[in-house]
Design an enzyme around this catalytic site. Structure first.
Site, PDB file in Angstrom:
ATOM      1  CB  SER A   4      -0.372  -0.127   0.946  1.00 26.42           C
ATOM      2  OG  SER A   4      -1.951  -1.391   1.310  1.00 26.42           O
TER       3      SER A   4
ATOM      4  CD  GLU B  48      -2.727 -10.338   3.519  1.00 28.77           C
ATOM      5  OE1 GLU B  48      -2.586  -9.617   4.131  1.00 28.77           O
ATOM      6  OE2 GLU B  48      -2.733 -10.629   1.769  1.00 28.77           O
TER       7      GLU B  48
ATOM      8  CB  SER C 159     -11.239  -1.486   0.800  1.00 30.37           C
ATOM      9  OG  SER C 159     -11.505  -0.991  -0.657  1.00 30.37           O
ATOM     10  CG  ASN C 160     -16.015  -4.617   2.669  1.00 28.49           C
ATOM     11  OD1 ASN C 160     -14.844  -4.847   3.015  1.00 28.49           O
ATOM     12  ND2 ASN C 160     -17.385  -4.687   3.761  1.00 28.49           N
ATOM     13  CD  GLU C 161     -15.466   0.784   0.254  1.00 26.65           C
ATOM     14  OE1 GLU C 161     -16.566   0.794   0.909  1.00 26.65           O
ATOM     15  OE2 GLU C 161     -14.473   0.068   0.886  1.00 26.65           O
TER      16      GLU C 161
END
Length: 388
Positions: free
Chosen positions: A129, A244, A367-369
């Protein structure tokens, strides 16, 4: 008795015998939002595990593992969680980088790094990230250029879990000038003690600093420390993300179940269980946890077939949202007392920490999005989201 049942009994017996004495107080220590707890002692515990052959159990024997089957790995992680053993400090090396090197690394890379991961002599963190490339990993801007017998890395990573305790970082960097999106990326192994590396812990809602910013100002790593060919970083990075979401998720769910049972017990003690709305939310939480388990088993079936399927994204959304909602439920069960913090020295209760840290669950590791976009575009075949 099946081999898996025998293996499970062996794991359970070893933990019962060894999680005693100097290690007895480590039960329940560490974990999300609590990685600051007893780090030195947990590291000693994990090296004790390594000395008895209980790290990297799913790795092939030729690389220092036990060659455990998928079912045996599930049994190991479940028994470890059921024993309330401390959170692992070497999990990023064991569960993410190690399998990646086994799949994509050179013989020299495997010989250099895998034994030290097995022995817990070197700790790793994940350099994915960035400020403008969180869940949108293809937007990476960190640069790496070939410089003589090495690579020179310049850029910034953020939300880097455990970087302040790690020795090495696997970094996704752009090695082809002018490239865009997933093209032109490479997967580099960078020592964190190299000149030009600066690590700044991020103080979180919980008051702790599990996450970090990592700055690379011309930091060097050897030419041999690239995994895969230059420009193949996207493929390697995606494989790491698949690892992961592997068998350790079954152990994670044991921890979730323990948290839910504790919330139920609290509701019974303080009378919150008399509220029919609270009982309904508890029932929904229980059924949700069962759904998470079956989703995880379905996902692992895809991994055993060679690659994680769309179930990985489905399961990530489901467990992350479920855990965040459990934190909200816990605070509602606590009632007004949940709003009070302890006096000096400032600290949080377990419920407050769960509520605050679980806000991150729907953000980190995709992320969920972003997960919804993956499901929509790659599974359902819907039109891709418009991008500038």
């Amino acid at each position: 008795m099946s081999n898996v049942e025998e293996f499970r009994r062996e794991v359970r017996g070893w933990l019962r015998t060894h999680l005693t004495g100097e290690f007895a107080d480590l039960r329940g220590r560490g974990g999300p939002g609590r990685e600051h707890e007893a780090h030195t002692e947990r590291l000693a515990w994990e090296r004790h595990m390594a000395a008895h052959g209980w790290t990297c159990v799913g790795w092939p024997k030729e690389y220092g593992g036990r060659g455990a089957s998928l079912e045996e790995q599930v049994a190991f992680h479940e028994e470890y969680a059921l024993a309330d053993a401390p959170a692992r400090v070497g999990h990023i090396g064991e569960q993410l980088l190690g399998p990646t090197l086994i799949a994509f690394g050179t013989p020299a890379q495997r010989a250099r790094f895998l034994p030290r991961i097995v022995a817990v002599d070197e700790l790793w963190c994940q350099g994915y990230s960035e400020p403008d490339a969180g869940s949108d990993l293809a937007n990476v801007r960190t640069q790496a250029e070939r410089d003589g017998d090495g690579w020179r890395v310049t850029g910034q990573k953020v939300w880097t879990s455990g970087a302040h305790e790690a020795d090495w970082c696997f970094v996704v960097a752009r090695t082809e000038p002018g490239s865009a999106r997933h093209r032109g990326l490479s997967y580099l192994l960078v020592p964190l003690d190299a000149p030009g590396v600066e690590i700044r812990p991020i103080v979180q809602l919980t008051g702790t600093s599990e996450f970090n910013e990592v700055f690379f100002d011309g930091a060097r790593t050897g030419a041999e420390n690239i995994v895969g060919a230059p420009g193949e970083g996207w493929k390697v990075a995606m494989a790491t993300l698949g690892f992961e979401r592997g068998v350790s998720t079954l152990g994670q769910q044991v921890g979730f179940r323990r948290e839910l049972e504790a919330v139920i017990e609290l509701a019974r003690r303080n009378g919150a269980a008399a509220d029919p709305l609270v009982r309904d939310r508890i029932a929904r939480a229980w059924t949700g946890l069962e759904t998470i388990r079956f989703n995880a088993l379905r996902m692992l079936g895809g991994v055993s077939a060679g690659a994680p399927g769309p179930e990985a994204s489905i399961n990530k959304i489901f467990w992350a949202t479920w855990h965040r909602e459990l934190g909200e439920l816990a605070m509602d069960v606590c009632g007004a007392d949940g709003m009070l913090a302890a006096g000096e020295p400032y600290d949080l209760t377990d419920w407050q920490r769960l509520f605050l840290f679980s806000r991150a669950d729907t953000i980190y590791a995709g992320s969920n999005e972003i997960q919804r976009n993956i499901i929509a575009e790659r599974v359902l075949g819907l039109p891709k989201e418009a991008r500038p």
